[in-house]
Design an enzyme around this catalytic site. Structure first.
Site, PDB file in Angstrom:
ATOM      1  N   LYS A 321       0.596  -1.114  -0.062  1.00  0.00           N
ATOM      2  CA  LYS A 321       0.209  -0.073   0.120  1.00  0.00           C
ATOM      3  C   LYS A 321       0.876   1.137   0.151  1.00  0.00           C
ATOM      4  O   LYS A 321       1.701   1.511   0.728  1.00  0.00           O
ATOM      5  CB  LYS A 321      -0.919  -0.057   1.011  1.00  0.00           C
ATOM      6  CG  LYS A 321      -2.023  -0.751   1.032  1.00  0.00           C
ATOM      7  CD  LYS A 321      -3.110  -0.529   2.194  1.00  0.00           C
ATOM      8  CE  LYS A 321      -4.432  -0.972   2.252  1.00  0.00           C
ATOM      9  NZ  LYS A 321      -5.164  -0.794   3.413  1.00  0.00           N
ATOM     10  N   GLU A 363       0.134  -1.340  16.105  1.00  0.00           N
ATOM     11  CA  GLU A 363      -0.115  -2.050  14.918  1.00  0.00           C
ATOM     12  C   GLU A 363       0.210  -3.544  15.453  1.00  0.00           C
ATOM     13  O   GLU A 363      -0.425  -4.266  14.880  1.00  0.00           O
ATOM     14  CB  GLU A 363       0.736  -1.596  13.775  1.00  0.00           C
ATOM     15  CG  GLU A 363       0.510  -0.647  13.220  1.00  0.00           C
ATOM     16  CD  GLU A 363      -0.851  -0.217  12.462  1.00  0.00           C
ATOM     17  OE1 GLU A 363      -1.536  -1.452  12.271  1.00  0.00           O
ATOM     18  OE2 GLU A 363      -1.199   0.994  12.188  1.00  0.00           O
ATOM     19  N   LYS A 405       0.330 -10.285   8.523  1.00  0.00           N
ATOM     20  CA  LYS A 405       0.004  -9.455   7.319  1.00  0.00           C
ATOM     21  C   LYS A 405       0.363 -10.020   6.122  1.00  0.00           C
ATOM     22  O   LYS A 405      -0.565  -9.994   5.124  1.00  0.00           O
ATOM     23  CB  LYS A 405       0.692  -8.058   7.455  1.00  0.00           C
ATOM     24  CG  LYS A 405       0.598  -7.125   6.486  1.00  0.00           C
ATOM     25  CD  LYS A 405       0.719  -5.600   6.636  1.00  0.00           C
ATOM     26  CE  LYS A 405      -0.185  -4.846   5.734  1.00  0.00           C
ATOM     27  NZ  LYS A 405       0.351  -3.262   6.166  1.00  0.00           N
ATOM     28  N   GLU A 415      -7.074  -5.272  -1.494  1.00  0.00           N
ATOM     29  CA  GLU A 415      -8.364  -5.265  -0.449  1.00  0.00           C
ATOM     30  C   GLU A 415      -9.574  -5.279  -1.081  1.00  0.00           C
ATOM     31  O   GLU A 415     -10.353  -4.149  -1.241  1.00  0.00           O
ATOM     32  CB  GLU A 415      -7.966  -3.649   0.340  1.00  0.00           C
ATOM     33  CG  GLU A 415      -8.679  -3.603   1.397  1.00  0.00           C
ATOM     34  CD  GLU A 415      -8.156  -2.368   2.214  1.00  0.00           C
ATOM     35  OE1 GLU A 415      -8.972  -1.267   2.135  1.00  0.00           O
ATOM     36  OE2 GLU A 415      -7.045  -2.069   2.568  1.00  0.00           O
ATOM     37  N   ARG A 419      -8.577  -8.115   3.075  1.00  0.00           N
ATOM     38  CA  ARG A 419      -7.737  -7.227   3.812  1.00  0.00           C
ATOM     39  C   ARG A 419      -7.998  -5.920   4.596  1.00  0.00           C
ATOM     40  O   ARG A 419      -7.323  -5.597   5.262  1.00  0.00           O
ATOM     41  CB  ARG A 419      -6.699  -6.791   2.509  1.00  0.00           C
ATOM     42  CG  ARG A 419      -5.599  -5.909   2.889  1.00  0.00           C
ATOM     43  CD  ARG A 419      -4.449  -5.826   1.697  1.00  0.00           C
ATOM     44  NE  ARG A 419      -3.286  -5.095   2.254  1.00  0.00           N
ATOM     45  CZ  ARG A 419      -2.289  -4.522   1.491  1.00  0.00           C
ATOM     46  NH1 ARG A 419      -2.256  -5.221   0.187  1.00  0.00           N
ATOM     47  NH2 ARG A 419      -1.267  -3.839   1.913  1.00  0.00           N
ATOM     48  N   ASN A 423      -7.515  -2.960   8.771  1.00  0.00           N
ATOM     49  CA  ASN A 423      -7.923  -1.428   9.170  1.00  0.00           C
ATOM     50  C   ASN A 423      -8.622  -1.458  10.674  1.00  0.00           C
ATOM     51  O   ASN A 423      -9.448  -0.599  10.858  1.00  0.00           O
ATOM     52  CB  ASN A 423      -8.817  -1.011   8.113  1.00  0.00           C
ATOM     53  CG  ASN A 423      -7.885  -0.464   6.854  1.00  0.00           C
ATOM     54  OD1 ASN A 423      -7.188   0.248   6.939  1.00  0.00           O
ATOM     55  ND2 ASN A 423      -8.263  -1.287   5.773  1.00  0.00           N
ATOM     56  N   HIS A 426      -8.764   1.860  12.567  1.00  0.00           N
ATOM     57  CA  HIS A 426      -8.436   2.958  11.454  1.00  0.00           C
ATOM     58  C   HIS A 426      -9.566   3.965  11.185  1.00  0.00           C
ATOM     59  O   HIS A 426      -9.191   5.013  11.067  1.00  0.00           O
ATOM     60  CB  HIS A 426      -7.654   2.238  10.283  1.00  0.00           C
ATOM     61  CG  HIS A 426      -6.525   1.690  10.688  1.00  0.00           C
ATOM     62  ND1 HIS A 426      -6.025   0.830  11.454  1.00  0.00           N
ATOM     63  CD2 HIS A 426      -5.060   2.009  10.108  1.00  0.00           C
ATOM     64  CE1 HIS A 426      -4.719   0.569  11.370  1.00  0.00           C
ATOM     65  NE2 HIS A 426      -4.170   1.345  10.572  1.00  0.00           N
ATOM     66  N   HIS A 430      -8.205   7.367  11.736  1.00  0.00           N
ATOM     67  CA  HIS A 430      -8.128   8.431  10.660  1.00  0.00           C
ATOM     68  C   HIS A 430      -8.727   9.661  10.906  1.00  0.00           C
ATOM     69  O   HIS A 430      -8.359  10.845  10.458  1.00  0.00           O
ATOM     70  CB  HIS A 430      -8.404   7.595   9.357  1.00  0.00           C
ATOM     71  CG  HIS A 430      -7.343   6.668   8.640  1.00  0.00           C
ATOM     72  ND1 HIS A 430      -7.633   6.021   7.792  1.00  0.00           N
ATOM     73  CD2 HIS A 430      -6.129   6.388   9.212  1.00  0.00           C
ATOM     74  CE1 HIS A 430      -6.622   5.279   7.377  1.00  0.00           C
ATOM     75  NE2 HIS A 430      -5.696   5.429   8.346  1.00  0.00           N
ATOM     76  N   HIS A 443       0.174   8.348  13.981  1.00  0.00           N
ATOM     77  CA  HIS A 443      -0.673   7.714  13.356  1.00  0.00           C
ATOM     78  C   HIS A 443      -1.280   6.152  14.497  1.00  0.00           C
ATOM     79  O   HIS A 443      -2.172   6.040  14.683  1.00  0.00           O
ATOM     80  CB  HIS A 443      -0.235   6.903  12.197  1.00  0.00           C
ATOM     81  CG  HIS A 443      -0.853   5.870  11.444  1.00  0.00           C
ATOM     82  ND1 HIS A 443      -2.136   5.988  11.077  1.00  0.00           N
ATOM     83  CD2 HIS A 443      -0.668   4.391  11.275  1.00  0.00           C
ATOM     84  CE1 HIS A 443      -2.594   4.814  10.571  1.00  0.00           C
ATOM     85  NE2 HIS A 443      -1.821   4.012  10.575  1.00  0.00           N
TER      86      HIS A 443
END
Length: 538
Positions: A321, A363, A405, A415, A419, A423, A426, A430, A443
């Protein structure tokens, strides 16, 4: 062929007090036939089989300088033997030089054609990437002084050994014992390795193997450059590469068009072509931005990830990504574009600020929460060791995160469905980053808080029990991450979450837990979302 391997090899063997062996001569000794005769009677395939057997046997011996035939690298097993068992020196010569040296040599069956130049160009295009893949040193043989070339080789071998000795001297014994772990992201012809371990930045040959072209552009930032840029660039220059250094401002707020154009400007000014490899040296921002530049410059050039933060090593450097932020949404402009390799030097985490380390742990926690309940249990039990940067604990956390992952990416590279579970946290995270302004929260901090909010919403929908919510909240806090969200206002929260790549048909889709260790992709009634926002903000 014709690069001077036999001449230079013999002299180098004398200087090193080693025995010299030429693989072609060994084949002739074993068969009692000349190389041209074997080609003519048995064919090239049979010759390559004999050659591979010889290289297998000779590379297992100590105290040798071995000169191989120019086509030995065509056999994958031979390449592996050479790379694993010795130091590989690629003697590089121009087409003109090779033609001059071989024009009257009848013992080179592949050049017995009407157009030797065209044949050499064909062979070089086929073999050069394979030479570079395994070469520890690349030596240009354009100079007429053989003694000078041999001395250059000796100097570079000594420099490599000194660098290795310095690395061992400053590395604790428990860390020296850690082997480098190599995982594979299995995507067919786009597959690539993830190498994890301490001291990878000091292994110039490792990076050089994944660089095909003559020119390399290293993209980094003002924080990482003083720490590692000279080391990485120096190894590449020592391997005969031309290096372009691109240093960008640091921070999530610079993951934008302006920084991307700085990369394009530098590449164009340096006349970088399609064979130029980009190297992303830094955290997730540098990795994402460099990958997007690589995907779009001249419609695609190769790139390598060298992640220097925990967050990048466990997540953003793996999976392809790439992208930049837009004022209206995070990572909304980008592409799926896989690297040639990911080289995660765990020693770089020694210089990582505590806040950045905690951001990376978000993460790690995410991977356990959505796909591996046993890993989540392990993180709970070892979070203190992770914060203390225990080498063994960090190595396990990085490796298991990358394994999880890589398996998801293998099943759903772009995705299309599965996938999206990566997230987790997220959608809320975000929104926090965008609502506060990129760079105000890291982040990983936003994702950590977002996971608590997603767990809370999961419980309100009856997908997990309240005890699981408390486990997620407690682990996020133990990792040094915020568990309470900023008060953005209900309308602003919903506005920001509406701009998300996972959304469909105007509905916000959330990655939730059902139960802890398993994901669910779903929408949520507005009243439950409002309750979560009210309970978790403040």
């Amino acid at each position: 062929m014709g690069a001077g391997k036999t001449t230079i090899g013999r002299l180098l063997a004398r200087k090193l007090n080693r025995r010299f062996v030429d693989s072609d001569h060994e084949i002739e000794a074993r068969t009692g036939a000349t190389i041209p005769w074997i080609f003519e009677i048995e064919g090239e395939a049979c010759f390559r089989k004999r050659e591979a057997d010889v290289i297998r046997d000779l590379s297992a011996q100590d105290g040798l300088v071995l000169a191989t035939g120019g086509g030995a690298v065509l056999n994958p097993k031979s390449r592996a033997y050479l790379a694993e068992r010795g130091t590989v020196i690629y003697l590089r010569a121009s087409i003109g030089s090779i033609l001059q040296r071989t024009s009257h040599d009848k013992n080179r069956p592949l050049l017995q054609t009407a157009d030797p130049r065209a044949k050499l160009e064909e062979l070089l295009e086929q073999r050069d990437p394979l030479y570079r893949e395994i070469a520890d040193l690349v030596i240009d043989t354009g100079r007429p002084n053989v003694q000078s070339m041999v001395q250059t080789i000796l100097d570079q071998l000594a420099a490599q050994e000194n660098a290795r000795a310095r690395r061992l001297a400053r590395t604790p014994m428990n860390e020296q014992a850690q082997p480098h772990l190599t995982l594979n992201v299995d995507l067919g012809e786009r597959s690539y390795p993830i190498v994890i371990g301490p001291g990878l930045l000091d292994d110039g040959a490792l990076l050089a193997r994944h660089i095909q072209g003559q020119k390399v552009a290293i993209v980094t930032n003002t924080t990482v450059a003083p720490l590692y840029l000279e080391r990485v660039a120096g190894h590449l220059r020592g391997a005969g590469r031309e290096v372009v250094e691109i240093v960008l401002p640091d921070g999530e707020e610079h993951k934008n068009w302006q920084s991307l154009n700085l990369v394009y400007d530098a590449l164009l000014q340096a006349k970088c072509d399609r064979k130029t490899t980009l190297v992303a040296l830094g955290g997730g921002v540098i990795g994402d931005l460099t990958g997007f530049a690589a995907s779009s410059y001249m419609r695609g050039v190769p790139f390598v990830q060298i992640p220097t933060t925990l967050l990048a090593q466990v997540d953003s450097s793996v999976g392809g990504k790439t992208g930049i932020n837009h004022p209206l949404g995070k990572n909304m402009i980008g592409a799926f574009y896989q690297p040639r390799a990911v080289l995660a030097d765990t020693a770089t985490l020694d210089t990582l600020p505590a806040r950045e380390l905690a951001a990376g742990l978000a993460e790690v926690i995410k991977h356990g929460a959505i796909l591996d309940a046993a890993f989540f249990d392990w993180i709970e039990a070892n979070v203190e060791q992770l914060i203390k940067r225990d080498p063994q604990a960090l190595a396990h956390a990085i490796a298991r995160s990358c394994e999880i992952k890589a398996e998801v990416v293998r099943k759903d590279e772009r995705e299309g469905g599965l996938r999206a579970v990566l997230n987790f946290g997220h959608t809320f995270g975000h929104a926090i980053e965008n609502g506060l302004g990129y760079g105000e929260w890291l982040h990983g901090e936003a994702v950590g808080c977002g996971m608590v909010m997603a767990a809370d919403l999961s419980a309100r929908l009856g997908l997990i029990d309240p005890a699981s919510v408390e486990r997620v909240r407690a682990l996020v806090r133990a990792a040094g991450l915020p568990a309470s969200a900023p008060d953005l206002g209900e309308a602003r929260w919903i506005e920001l979450m509406a701009v998300d790549k996972k959304n469909e048909g105007g509905e916000i889709r959330f990655i939730l837990l059902k139960p802890l260790g398993s994901p669910a992709i779903t929408t949520a009634p507005l009243e439950h979302l409002r309750s979560t926002l009210a309970a978790c903000s403040g």
